[in-house]
Design a protein around this motif. Structure first.
Motif, PDB file in Angstrom:
ATOM      1  N   GLY A   1      64.866  40.919  26.658  1.00 30.02           N
ATOM      2  CA  GLY A   1      65.027  39.960  27.749  1.00 30.02           C
ATOM      3  C   GLY A   1      64.144  40.275  28.937  1.00 30.02           C
ATOM      4  O   GLY A   1      64.164  39.554  29.933  1.00 30.02           O
ATOM      5  N   LYS A   2      63.340  41.347  28.853  1.00 28.41           N
ATOM      6  CA  LYS A   2      62.478  41.751  29.962  1.00 28.41           C
ATOM      7  C   LYS A   2      61.029  41.798  29.498  1.00 28.41           C
ATOM      8  O   LYS A   2      60.365  42.827  29.569  1.00 28.41           O
ATOM      9  CB  LYS A   2      62.905  43.123  30.494  1.00 28.41           C
ATOM     10  N   LEU A   3      60.548  40.685  28.975  1.00 28.02           N
ATOM     11  CA  LEU A   3      59.180  40.612  28.483  1.00 28.02           C
ATOM     12  C   LEU A   3      58.280  39.931  29.502  1.00 28.02           C
ATOM     13  O   LEU A   3      58.744  39.165  30.345  1.00 28.02           O
ATOM     14  CB  LEU A   3      59.139  39.825  27.163  1.00 28.02           C
ATOM     15  N   PRO A   4      56.967  40.198  29.454  1.00 30.20           N
ATOM     16  CA  PRO A   4      56.043  39.553  30.386  1.00 30.20           C
ATOM     17  C   PRO A   4      56.063  38.033  30.224  1.00 30.20           C
ATOM     18  O   PRO A   4      56.268  37.510  29.125  1.00 30.20           O
ATOM     19  CB  PRO A   4      54.675  40.135  29.969  1.00 30.20           C
ATOM     20  N   ASP A   5      55.827  37.323  31.331  1.00 31.48           N
ATOM     21  CA  ASP A   5      55.758  35.864  31.321  1.00 31.48           C
ATOM     22  C   ASP A   5      54.342  35.445  31.717  1.00 31.48           C
ATOM     23  O   ASP A   5      54.011  35.415  32.907  1.00 31.48           O
ATOM     24  CB  ASP A   5      56.773  35.291  32.297  1.00 31.48           C
ATOM     25  N   PRO A   6      53.475  35.131  30.748  1.00 34.47           N
ATOM     26  CA  PRO A   6      52.082  34.811  31.078  1.00 34.47           C
ATOM     27  C   PRO A   6      51.949  33.535  31.896  1.00 34.47           C
ATOM     28  O   PRO A   6      51.025  33.400  32.697  1.00 34.47           O
ATOM     29  CB  PRO A   6      51.416  34.672  29.705  1.00 34.47           C
ATOM     30  N   ILE A   7      52.849  32.584  31.726  1.00 33.86           N
ATOM     31  CA  ILE A   7      52.791  31.347  32.504  1.00 33.86           C
ATOM     32  C   ILE A   7      53.068  31.638  33.976  1.00 33.86           C
ATOM     33  O   ILE A   7      52.370  31.156  34.868  1.00 33.86           O
ATOM     34  CB  ILE A   7      53.797  30.313  31.956  1.00 33.86           C
ATOM     35  N   LEU A   8      54.106  32.439  34.236  1.00 31.77           N
ATOM     36  CA  LEU A   8      54.434  32.806  35.610  1.00 31.77           C
ATOM     37  C   LEU A   8      53.279  33.572  36.256  1.00 31.77           C
ATOM     38  O   LEU A   8      52.944  33.340  37.425  1.00 31.77           O
ATOM     39  CB  LEU A   8      55.706  33.649  35.634  1.00 31.77           C
ATOM     40  N   THR A   9      52.666  34.463  35.507  1.00 25.84           N
ATOM     41  CA  THR A   9      51.518  35.216  36.026  1.00 25.84           C
ATOM     42  C   THR A   9      50.378  34.285  36.401  1.00 25.84           C
ATOM     43  O   THR A   9      49.761  34.421  37.466  1.00 25.84           O
ATOM     44  CB  THR A   9      51.035  36.233  34.979  1.00 25.84           C
ATOM     45  N   LEU A  10      50.098  33.287  35.533  1.00 24.23           N
ATOM     46  CA  LEU A  10      49.029  32.330  35.805  1.00 24.23           C
ATOM     47  C   LEU A  10      49.338  31.501  37.049  1.00 24.23           C
ATOM     48  O   LEU A  10      48.456  31.271  37.897  1.00 24.23           O
ATOM     49  CB  LEU A  10      48.834  31.413  34.598  1.00 24.23           C
ATOM     50  N   VAL A  11      50.586  31.060  37.186  1.00 22.89           N
ATOM     51  CA  VAL A  11      50.981  30.268  38.347  1.00 22.89           C
ATOM     52  C   VAL A  11      50.800  31.072  39.631  1.00 22.89           C
ATOM     53  O   VAL A  11      50.299  30.564  40.642  1.00 22.89           O
ATOM     54  CB  VAL A  11      52.436  29.785  38.207  1.00 22.89           C
ATOM     55  N   LYS A  12      51.198  32.341  39.590  1.00 19.69           N
ATOM     56  CA  LYS A  12      51.042  33.184  40.779  1.00 19.69           C
ATOM     57  C   LYS A  12      49.574  33.364  41.148  1.00 19.69           C
ATOM     58  O   LYS A  12      49.201  33.359  42.332  1.00 19.69           O
ATOM     59  CB  LYS A  12      51.703  34.538  40.548  1.00 19.69           C
ATOM     60  N   GLU A  13      48.695  33.506  40.136  1.00 25.28           N
ATOM     61  CA  GLU A  13      47.267  33.635  40.406  1.00 25.28           C
ATOM     62  C   GLU A  13      46.712  32.357  41.032  1.00 25.28           C
ATOM     63  O   GLU A  13      45.892  32.403  41.961  1.00 25.28           O
ATOM     64  CB  GLU A  13      46.524  33.958  39.113  1.00 25.28           C
ATOM     65  N   LEU A  14      47.164  31.198  40.533  1.00 27.34           N
ATOM     66  CA  LEU A  14      46.724  29.921  41.093  1.00 27.34           C
ATOM     67  C   LEU A  14      47.200  29.756  42.530  1.00 27.34           C
ATOM     68  O   LEU A  14      46.464  29.239  43.391  1.00 27.34           O
ATOM     69  CB  LEU A  14      47.231  28.763  40.224  1.00 27.34           C
ATOM     70  N   GLU A  15      48.442  30.189  42.797  1.00 27.99           N
ATOM     71  CA  GLU A  15      48.964  30.117  44.164  1.00 27.99           C
ATOM     72  C   GLU A  15      48.111  30.950  45.120  1.00 27.99           C
ATOM     73  O   GLU A  15      47.801  30.527  46.239  1.00 27.99           O
ATOM     74  CB  GLU A  15      50.416  30.591  44.194  1.00 27.99           C
ATOM     75  N   LYS A  16      47.711  32.138  44.667  1.00 30.74           N
ATOM     76  CA  LYS A  16      46.872  32.994  45.505  1.00 30.74           C
ATOM     77  C   LYS A  16      45.514  32.336  45.778  1.00 30.74           C
ATOM     78  O   LYS A  16      45.001  32.388  46.901  1.00 30.74           O
ATOM     79  CB  LYS A  16      46.676  34.352  44.836  1.00 30.74           C
ATOM     80  N   ARG A  17      44.933  31.708  44.759  1.00 31.67           N
ATOM     81  CA  ARG A  17      43.644  31.038  44.942  1.00 31.67           C
ATOM     82  C   ARG A  17      43.767  29.855  45.910  1.00 31.67           C
ATOM     83  O   ARG A  17      42.885  29.633  46.740  1.00 31.67           O
ATOM     84  CB  ARG A  17      43.115  30.560  43.588  1.00 31.67           C
ATOM     85  N   ILE A  18      44.862  29.111  45.786  1.00 29.97           N
ATOM     86  CA  ILE A  18      45.079  27.971  46.681  1.00 29.97           C
ATOM     87  C   ILE A  18      45.217  28.449  48.127  1.00 29.97           C
ATOM     88  O   ILE A  18      44.657  27.865  49.051  1.00 29.97           O
ATOM     89  CB  ILE A  18      46.319  27.161  46.237  1.00 29.97           C
ATOM     90  N   GLU A  19      45.986  29.519  48.321  1.00 27.89           N
ATOM     91  CA  GLU A  19      46.138  30.076  49.664  1.00 27.89           C
ATOM     92  C   GLU A  19      44.790  30.516  50.230  1.00 27.89           C
ATOM     93  O   GLU A  19      44.493  30.292  51.417  1.00 27.89           O
ATOM     94  CB  GLU A  19      47.100  31.262  49.628  1.00 27.89           C
ATOM     95  N   THR A  20      43.949  31.139  49.396  1.00 22.82           N
ATOM     96  CA  THR A  20      42.626  31.570  49.847  1.00 22.82           C
ATOM     97  C   THR A  20      41.767  30.378  50.250  1.00 22.82           C
ATOM     98  O   THR A  20      41.095  30.396  51.292  1.00 22.82           O
ATOM     99  CB  THR A  20      41.920  32.362  48.726  1.00 22.82           C
TER     100      THR A  20
END
Length: 214
Positions: free
Chosen positions: A183-202
């Motif tokens: 139940g504690k596996l990586p979530d690649p979709i969440l990681t991608l969304v967070k990266e996109l959020e950082k790019r948008i903020e930049t």
């Protein structure tokens, strides 16, 4: 057969903290019942008593909710936890000390003859609701995340999540005892969304600076 049964009882105690006694495992664990019946059905299947073997598997399916084709090859120390909705196809091969949770399908992808179901290595964890389809190989020590749909081979020591399944962790070294934290596996979709959020903020910061400069 008795050596297999001892390993399966041992596997329950190693991987299920709710297990309290040997008699509880023997009387109350549907995964254990399904594997016990499969050993008998598989013996009959290998001796070409196909109908009787299938009848046993169908009766066990009715009582446990676990469907294992008598042709499937299953190693020692396998643990099917809860088990409701588990389906294991005819040409499936499962190695030793594999853990399978409820709702797992080890199935085929078409009407082809011959080997059409997965080959699962040793010490593999297949989490709840995962689907592993086709004549593919799941390497030793792999971990398949809950709800994943795996249609391509999985290298050893890997973690696979998503639909379709994607390898998100591969350490390349042998792992230790089975890691049941599925139940504690990586979530690649969440990681991608967070990266996109950082790019948008930049980009927003850059636009704000350009507006101030003008």
């Amino acid at each position: 057969m008795f050596s297999y049964l001892r390993e399966e009882i041992k596997a329950v105690f190693e991987r299920d903290p709710a297990a309290r006694s040997v008699w509880e495992v023997i009387l109350c664990y549907p995964g254990f019942h399904a594997l016990l019946a499969h050993r008998v059905a598989h013996w009959l299947y290998r001796h070409r008593l196909f109908l009787l073997a299938r009848l046993i598997s169908q009766v066990v399916r009715f009582f446990t909710g676990i469907e294992i084709h008598p042709g499937a090859k299953i190693g020692k120390g396998v643990f099917i936890d809860h088990g409701m909705g588990v389906v294991i196809g005819e040409t499936t091969e499962i190695g030793d000390y594999v853990t399978i949770y409820q709702g797992v399908t080890l199935g085929g992808t078409g009407k082809e003859k011959g080997k059409r179901h997965p080959t699962v290595g040793n010490n593999v964890i297949i989490a709840a609701g995962a689907k592993v389809l086709g004549s593919i190989t799941i390497g030793d020590n792999a971990k398949i995340g809950a709800g994943a749909v795996v249609i391509k081979p999985v290298p050893p020591n890997s973690t696979v999540v998503g639909v379709p399944g994607r390898v998100v962790v591969q350490d390349g070294v042998k792992v230790g005892p089975p890691d049941l934290e599925h139940g504690k596996l990586p979530d690649p979709i969440l990681t991608l969304v967070k990266e996109l959020e950082k790019r948008i903020e930049t980009l927003e910061d850059q636009l704000a600076k350009e507006k101030q400069a003008n």
